[in-house]
Design an enzyme around this catalytic site. Structure first.
Site, mmCIF file in Angstrom:
data_model
loop_
_atom_site.group_PDB
_atom_site.id
_atom_site.type_symbol
_atom_site.label_atom_id
_atom_site.label_comp_id
_atom_site.label_asym_id
_atom_site.label_seq_id
_atom_site.Cartn_x
_atom_site.Cartn_y
_atom_site.Cartn_z
ATOM 1 C CB THR A 32 -7.157 -7.176 -0.078
ATOM 2 O OG1 THR A 32 -6.810 -8.496 0.311
ATOM 3 C CG2 THR A 32 -8.309 -6.684 0.785
ATOM 4 N N GLY A 33 -9.189 -5.465 -1.948
ATOM 5 C CA GLY A 33 -9.622 -4.114 -2.307
ATOM 6 C C GLY A 33 -10.609 -4.140 -3.453
ATOM 7 C CB SER A 34 -12.911 -1.531 -4.695
ATOM 8 O OG SER A 34 -11.981 -0.480 -4.791
ATOM 9 C CB THR A 35 -8.624 -2.130 -8.060
ATOM 10 O OG1 THR A 35 -8.817 -0.834 -7.486
ATOM 11 C CG2 THR A 35 -8.296 -2.001 -9.534
ATOM 12 C CE LYS A 102 -0.903 -4.231 -1.454
ATOM 13 N NZ LYS A 102 -2.313 -3.963 -1.754
ATOM 14 N N GLY A 104 -4.957 0.178 2.703
ATOM 15 C CA GLY A 104 -6.253 0.858 2.834
ATOM 16 C C GLY A 104 -7.340 -0.091 3.314
ATOM 17 N N GLY A 105 -7.162 -1.377 3.024
ATOM 18 C CA GLY A 105 -8.132 -2.384 3.476
ATOM 19 C C GLY A 105 -7.622 -3.169 4.674
ATOM 20 C CD GLU A 111 -3.258 -6.099 0.531
ATOM 21 O OE1 GLU A 111 -4.281 -5.943 -0.131
ATOM 22 O OE2 GLU A 111 -2.680 -5.159 1.099
ATOM 23 C CE LYS A 129 -6.587 4.038 -5.137
ATOM 24 N NZ LYS A 129 -6.636 2.602 -5.243
#
Ligand code: 5RP
Length: 235
Positions: A32-35, A102, A104-105, A111, A129
């Protein structure tokens, strides 16, 4: 290089590098997340081009599920499989021992289930990071069942933390996770023993999972920009 956002470029490059590691006939944990969103997009590209075949994904969140469907990656569940070959996921902080923060989302519970089950857990981050000590730049997310929010916050204060209920953006009230729970972000002045703290916090009744991932990551890919050129290195 253009004047495009350097963090976005690093995330794209590292996402692509992780997608390039995915082999045909494999079960892939989708983080999950933008990366990770870029990794999912590039896996979908490789499938569409026929570079890889017979991939199934295990999503770690509603976001991952939506993106996998958008990019044509078939999905499965943990009930239908007996292993995960590789999981690709982002992180908010990475220390020199490859331990992570982890969440942030707000997806760290699922996860951790998926990432920990994978034969190989590949972390994808931009160089911003990396940290010498976990907790230096990012608060520690803790998922809590709603009826236990007050006693859990009190217990976190007793452990030396400063907990704050995570509030929604473009949504009134607190963030609600994919499981219907709340998230508390905790500031610890000094996070000396992440392995112990991970267990201690998870022992508080009402806590579902915290965002410390100690000893779970196998490979950390770091996106960087060196002399104006985006590169990816393995930590
Ligand atoms: C979500 C996570 C993400 O992987 C983490 O927040 C990194 O996100 P991004 O790639 O957008 O920086 O743990 O719960």
């Amino acid at each position: 290089m253009t004047n495009a956002d350097p963090v976005k470029i690093m995330k794209q490059e590292v996402g692509k590098a992780a997608a390039d590691r995915v082999k045909s006939n494999s079960i892939v944990g989708l983080g999950t997340g933008s990366t990770t969103a870029y990794a999912i997009e590039f896996i979908g590209d490789r499938l569409a081009k026929g570079e890889i075949t017979n991939i199934v994904g295990v999503p770690t969140s509603f976001q991952a599920e939506v993106l996998a469907k958008k990019y044509g990656i078939p999905l499965t569940t943990l009930d239908a499989i007996d292993h995960i070959d590789v999981a690709i996921d982002g992180a908010d902080e990475v220390d020199p021992q490859k331990n992570l923060i982890k969440g942030g989302g707000a997806a760290h519970t699922r996860e951790k289930v998926v990432d920990a089950l994978a034969d190989e857990f590949v972390v994808v981050v931009d160089s911003g990071k990396l940290t010498d000590k976990l907790g230096s730049t990012f608060l520690l997310p803790v998922e809590v069942i709603p009826m236990a929010i007050t006693p859990v916050m009190n217990a976190l204060i007793k452990l030396g933390g400063k907990p704050e209920l995570r509030m929604g953006i473009k949504k009134a009230g607190p963030v609600v996770t994919d499981q219907g729970n709340l998230v508390v972000d905790v500031k610890f002045d000094s996070l000396e023993n992440p392995g112990e703290l991970e267990k201690t916090i998870n022992n508080i009744p009402g806590v579902l999972e915290n965002g410390l991932f100690v000893g779970v990551a196998d490979i950390v890919l770091v996106g960087e920009i060196i002399d104006g050129k985006p590169t990816v290195r393995e930590m």
